[in-house]
Structure formats: structure tokens, C-alpha cells
Design an enzyme around this catalytic site. Structure first.
Site, PDB file in Angstrom:
ATOM      1  N   GLY A 106       0.810  -1.206   0.000  1.00  0.00           N
ATOM      2  CA  GLY A 106       0.000   0.000   0.000  1.00  0.00           C
ATOM      3  C   GLY A 106       0.845   1.258   0.000  1.00  0.00           C
ATOM      4  N   GLY A 148       0.396   5.635   0.748  1.00  0.00           N
ATOM      5  CA  GLY A 148      -0.481   6.743   1.128  1.00  0.00           C
ATOM      6  C   GLY A 148       0.260   8.061   1.107  1.00  0.00           C
ATOM      7  N   ALA A 149      -0.405   9.092   1.641  1.00  0.00           N
ATOM      8  CA  ALA A 149       0.185  10.425   1.641  1.00  0.00           C
ATOM      9  C   ALA A 149       1.416  10.468   2.541  1.00  0.00           C
ATOM     10  CB  ALA A 149      -0.841  11.448   2.107  1.00  0.00           C
ATOM     11  N   VAL A 208       3.620   1.096   2.615  1.00  0.00           N
ATOM     12  CA  VAL A 208       3.484  -0.070   3.484  1.00  0.00           C
ATOM     13  C   VAL A 208       3.953  -1.320   2.745  1.00  0.00           C
ATOM     14  CG1 VAL A 208       1.920  -1.416   4.930  1.00  0.00           C
ATOM     15  CG2 VAL A 208       1.499   1.015   4.594  1.00  0.00           C
ATOM     16  N   LYS A 226       5.458   0.098   7.780  1.00  0.00           N
ATOM     17  CA  LYS A 226       5.234   1.380   7.113  1.00  0.00           C
ATOM     18  C   LYS A 226       6.484   2.224   7.248  1.00  0.00           C
ATOM     19  CE  LYS A 226       1.904   5.114   6.596  1.00  0.00           C
ATOM     20  NZ  LYS A 226       0.556   5.583   6.918  1.00  0.00           N
ATOM     21  N   ASP A 243      -9.854  10.382   8.684  1.00  0.00           N
ATOM     22  CA  ASP A 243      -9.811   9.942   7.295  1.00  0.00           C
ATOM     23  C   ASP A 243     -10.496   8.587   7.119  1.00  0.00           C
ATOM     24  OD1 ASP A 243      -9.240  10.080   4.641  1.00  0.00           O
ATOM     25  OD2 ASP A 243      -7.093   9.747   4.821  1.00  0.00           O
TER      26      ASP A 243
END
Lengths: 305, 246
Positions: free
Chosen positions: A36, A38-39, A43, A56, A148
Site C-alpha cells: 500500500g 499513502g500520503a 506499506v 510502514k 480519514d
């Protein structure tokens, strides 16, 4: 930040087989594959000893430290695993001589909301909404808001189906400004409320999440009458009809607590099940049973702690 | 630590300056005065992040002690508020780091602490970011090439005000555009706590080929100074965070 671009590329594509060793504690993790992005960070699935976990990693030290703070705080919410369990926190001195911050957490197995509903059908809607609201109530009571809350940050683990939170980067103390959000799920973006962290902020996102299951392509925000558009989108989905009044109240911020929304939802589910049992039988009954079992389970766990 | 007001200039532009002094030098001057300069470079779709001419964006922010980001106009809303908040946190973290040095010794930085121990310090920065007062002067390039981007800019600024006003600290915004009519910059909106009223006053595109980014920045610094002066005469309060090191 443009300056960081070259480093970012490296941390978002760590080759499998790389050993990541902590600078302070010395624990070592073997990178398997990326799962994964993200901002804040990337991950990876990783292995240490025989255990598999999620790692992460990011160059954004401050944001990472804040996430770790949140994961630690969630651990202390009474006897419940709200987010993934936190296993380790450290820095990694990469071969490019940059220092990155990483943390290791429990790897949650499961499928996305979309996958789950495609496979299992809409009869699970009510149960999963009740579950999500149950967890949110615990989080809110502990003084936090999810922030979020979106489909990407949730997974459904199996047997029995249970909603799990996999990214808690947006979790914000009640009363502060929401730390991280995604426009489509953000009431501020829709002009339907502030970005101050309060339970109703999350409840708006809950309504959008369940709406999005039926609109995977999403839809554009109009200039005016935004609540009306959302209402129309709800009304067009047959499977959402029983829950429409509750979803609409969540969108307009009528609920001040998650428990309140959950209560009304349960009322709808149980009264509907009683009617549908005489007509169709099986599906409705099994769903009601799950909710019943789930309620007992949550009563039991709260008794234990 | 005494709580003060953070001051930022947010420069929104889509290209390089071609008139007057070097904007990076002016930005350094602003930073000297305790004003952080953030720059957002708005890209056209035929440009990529390595596009020539946008290097200036990074240089200005670097010497202005701020944050820079290149972005396509669709992603502007999130970028504007991310850049603003990140710059706030970096400034605050700078203050906290200085305090830390006094406590831990000269060569200690946050990075040298074990990650587990950073938590509490970062929490202090977060708390300050939530409660500190903020003044943002938005400096908007309205040269011809910005034409089809202004609608997105407007939405991004309204969105910024929604985000910042969810904080406990007070916010004040003002908007200037450049080039102005026979001047370097033109006032679009006077200091105000909210930006939801900007639809009616939003600037039109100015014709003409010059982009005087440097002179515009200088004027912007002057606007901050003027306001500080006025305010201290009216309310007798001290301007800004001077006593913590700037």
C-alpha cells in the site's frame, strides 16, 4: 518538498529481499512486497523470524511519530483492538545514507468492502454498519475521531466477517482540526459541516462509505444543493432503502453520537427482519442472527474488561 | 514559551518571474523578518515536474524558509492546505528544536532521540500548531497564463479557510494579486478571518506580459510590516514571535 523527490522514489520502491534493520533497537525485517501507499508513507509486507507483519516507512518523521502516538493511544482503549497492533518503531539508515522512520504493525488479512459485497451481497450491509458504529463509539468515547474514514482504510476479515481499520493516520483528538481527510468522504468538501474533529464528522463519512459501495466510480460535487444530490443518490439504490433515513440524518449531521445512529439502525434492521422472515425466510434471518451474536459478543467483551 | 502569531506568504504562480529583483533574494529578506514564504507552482498538463522554469519555485521557498510544491490545478485544494500546515509545523518545530538544544545540549537534534521518545515532543509541536494564531498573505499570480486556473485557485483558498478555521487558533487572511494596475501588487481582499466571501471579489486576469514576482514579494513584506505597526498602535500588543529567536 520538491527537493525530496529523488529520495521518495527510493523509499516507495524498496526491492523485495531488502533487510531493514532498526538503528536504535536493531531488529531486522525482510521486505516481501509492497502492499500500500499513502500520503504519509509506503506499506510493505515483511517477515521477521517466522512472523509476517506490515511495515510502514517514510521520510516524514513528524507525521510518522504522530501516527505511532495514535496507535499507542488506541492500545489503551478498553480491551479492544481498534487499529492494527503496533509491534516496533525505529529508524532505518538506508544505503543512500538517508534516514527513514518506520514502524511495524500487525498484518490484517481481509478483503476490501467492494470485494466483500460483490461476493456476499447486500444483506450484510446492516451488520457491517452496526459493527463500524460500535467501534467508532469506543473510539469517540476515548476522545478521538477517526478523521480519514474511507473505504481504502478498511478491510473485512473473515469468519465471522468483521470490519478492521488498517490505517489510523487521520485519527485526531476531539476538538482539534481534522488531521487528514479525503475529499469525497469529507463533509467540509461537500459544504455540509466543519473540519473540526467531532463524532458527527466520522458519521458523515460512514454514510458516504456505504453509498460508495453502489457508486464505485463515485460522482462529481455540484455547485449548489449538495445535500440534495447525496439524498438522490441514496434514493436510487434499492438495497439502501431501509437505511435511507439513517444515512440522510448522518449526512446532515443530525447525530451527535455514534451510539445514537447505531440504535436507530438496529431498530430498522430488527423490525425489517421480522417482516421479511415471514416472506422470504433465510437471508434475513441469518443476518439478524449475526447481529444478535455480535451484540452478545460485544456485551461479553465489555464485561470482561 | 510565549504563544505568538505565525506569519506566512503563500505565493501561487505558474511560471518564472521576468521583471525586477530576484524573488529568491527577496524571500530571504522576508524570512529575516520572521515571515515564511511558501510557494505553489501550478503546472499545465503538458508540463511535468521537472519542467524548466519552475526551478524558481523551489528556490524561493528554500530561501524563504518555507515549503514548495508543484501541482496540477485539480489537486490544488489538498496541496494548498498541506503546504500551509507543513510550513507551520516546520516553523514551530524549529522553535521547539531550539528550546531542545538549550535543554539537551548544542548538538542534540530531534533525529538523535529514539523514535519512542520523539512522541512527546512532536505532541507539543502538534498542540502549538493547533492553538497558535496564523496570518497568511496570499500572493496570486494573475498573468495571462493563469486564466483557466483561477477557478481552482478560488476553490482551494475557500477550502484552506475551512481547514484552518477548524483549529482552535485564530486565522487572518489577505489576498493580493500581481501584476497590479500601474503597481506591483493589487489588494484583492483585506485582512479577514474567513475566505468564503471571495467569490465576488476574485481577481480578473491582468493582461500584459510581465511577471514581477520579486517586487511583488517585497510589497507583500511591506504589507505585513504596515499591518503590524497599525495593530501595535491600536492594541499595543507585540507583533509575532520575535522573542523566540527571530
Amino acid at each position: 518538498m520538491a527537493m525530496n523527490r529523488a529520495w521518495k522514489k527510493q523509499v516507495t520502491s524498496i526491492p523485495s529481499g531488502t533487510q531493514i534493520q532498526g538503528k536504535f533497537k536493531g531488529n531486522s525485517y525482510l521486505i516481501k512486497r509492497k502492499i500500500g501507499e499513502g500520503a504519509i508513507g509506503t506499506v510493505y509486507l515483511c517477515q521477521f523470524g517466522k512472523q509476517t507483519a506490515a511495515l510502514k516507512i517514510s521520510e516524514k518523521q513528524t507525521s510518522m511519530t504522530l501516527e505511532v502516538n495514535v496507535l499507542k493511544a488506541l492500545k489503551q482503549v478498553r480491551g479492544n483492538l481498534l487499529g492494527p497492533a503496533l509491534l516496533d518503531v525505529d529508524d532505518w539508515l538506508a544505503p543512500n545514507r538517508q534516514t527513514y522512520t518506520f514502524y511495524v504493525m500487525e498484518y490484517v488479512h481481509g478483503e476490501s468492502m467492494q470485494q466483500f459485497f460483490r461476493k456476499n451481497g447486500a444483506s450484510w450491509l446492516g451488520l457491517l454498519m452496526v459493527q463500524l458504529l460500535e467501534d467508532l463509539e469506543k473510539l469517540h468515547k476515548a476522545g478521538w475521531v477517526f478523521g480519514d474514514l474511507k473505504t481504502d482504510n478498511l478491510l473485512i476479515s473473515q469468519a465471522p466477517p468483521k470490519i478492521r481499520w488498517i490505517d489510523v493516520g487521520g485519527v485526531t483528538q476531539i476538538g482539534r482540526a481534522i488531521k487528514e481527510y479525503t475529499e469525497f468522504y469529507d463533509r467540509g468538501y461537500w459544504g455540509l459541516g466543519s473540519r473540526r474533529a467531532e463524532p458527527s464528522y466520522d458519521l458523515f463519512s460512514v454514510a458516504i462509505i456505504f453509498l460508495e459501495i453502489f457508486y464505485p466510480q463515485r460522482f462529481a460535487r455540484p455547485e449548489t444543493k449538495r445535500a440534495n444530490l447525496l439524498f438522490k443518490k441514496i434514493d436510487k439504490v434499492k438495497a439502501l432503502q431501509p437505511y435511507a433515513p439513517v444515512l440522510k440524518k448522518a449526512i446532515t449531521g443530525k447525530y451527535t453520537t455514534s451510539a445514537e445512529m447505531q440504535r436507530e439502525l438496529k431498530q430498522i434492521i430488527f423490525s425489517r427482519k421480522n417482516q421479511s422472515r415471514s416472506k422470504t425466510g433465510k437471508i434475513g434471518l441469518s443476518e439478524a442472527m449475526w447481529i444478535f451474536l455480535f451484540s452478545i459478543l460485544s456485551i461479553l467483551t465489555s464485561l470482561c474488561f | 514559551m510565549k504563544k505568538g502569531t505565525l506569519r506566512q506568504i503563500l505565493l501561487l504562480t505558474d511560471g518564472c518571474s521576468n521583471y525586477g529583483e530576484d524573488p529568491a533574494a527577496t524571500a530571504a529578506l522576508a524570512f529575516e523578518q520572521g515571515i515564511t514564504v511558501n510557494v505553489i507552482g501550478i503546472l499545465d498538463h503538458d508540463e511535468n515536474e521537472d519542467s524548466h522554469g519552475l526551478e524558481e519555485v523551489e528556490d524561493i521557498a528554500l530561501s524563504g524558509g518555507g515549503v514548495s510544491q508543484l501541482v496540477y490545478s485539480e489537486a490544488l485544494s489538498q496541496t494548498v492546505q498541506m503546504v500551509t500546515k507543513q510550513a507551520m509545523n516546520e516553523t514551530l518545530q524549529g522553535f521547539v528544536n531550539q528550546e531542545l538544544k538549550q535543554i539537551l545540549g548544542k548538538d542534540q537534534r530531534l533525529e538523535d532521540l529514539e523514535p519512542e521518545k520523539r512522541g512527546e515532543i512532536i505532541e507539543v509541536v502538534e498542540e502549538l500548531g493547533e492553538t497558535t494564531d496564523l496570518e497568511v498573505l496570499i500572493l496570486l499570480d494573475t498573468s495571462a497564463s493563469m486564466h483557466h486556473k483561477l477557478q481552482m485557485v478560488k476553490e482551494a483558498l475557500i477550502d484552506l479557510s475551512i481547514s484552518l478555521n477548524a483549529r482552535a487558533g485564530k486565522n487572518r487572511f489577505t489576498i493580493y494579486s500581481f501584476p497590479g494596475k500601474r503597481k506591483n501588487i493589487q489588494k484583492v481582499l483585506d485582512w479577514t478571518p474567513k475566505l468564503d466571501s471571495i467569490s465576488s471579489v476574485f481577481p480578473k486576469i491582468t493582461s500584459g506580459g510581465i511577471t514581477p514576482t520579486g517586487p511583488a514579494l517585497r510589497e507583500a513584506i511591506y504589507q505585513f510590516g504596515k499591518k503590524g505597526l497599525l495593530r501595535s498602535i491600536r492594541h499595543g500588543d507585540e507583533p509575532g514571535l520575535e522573542e523566540t529567536g527571530y
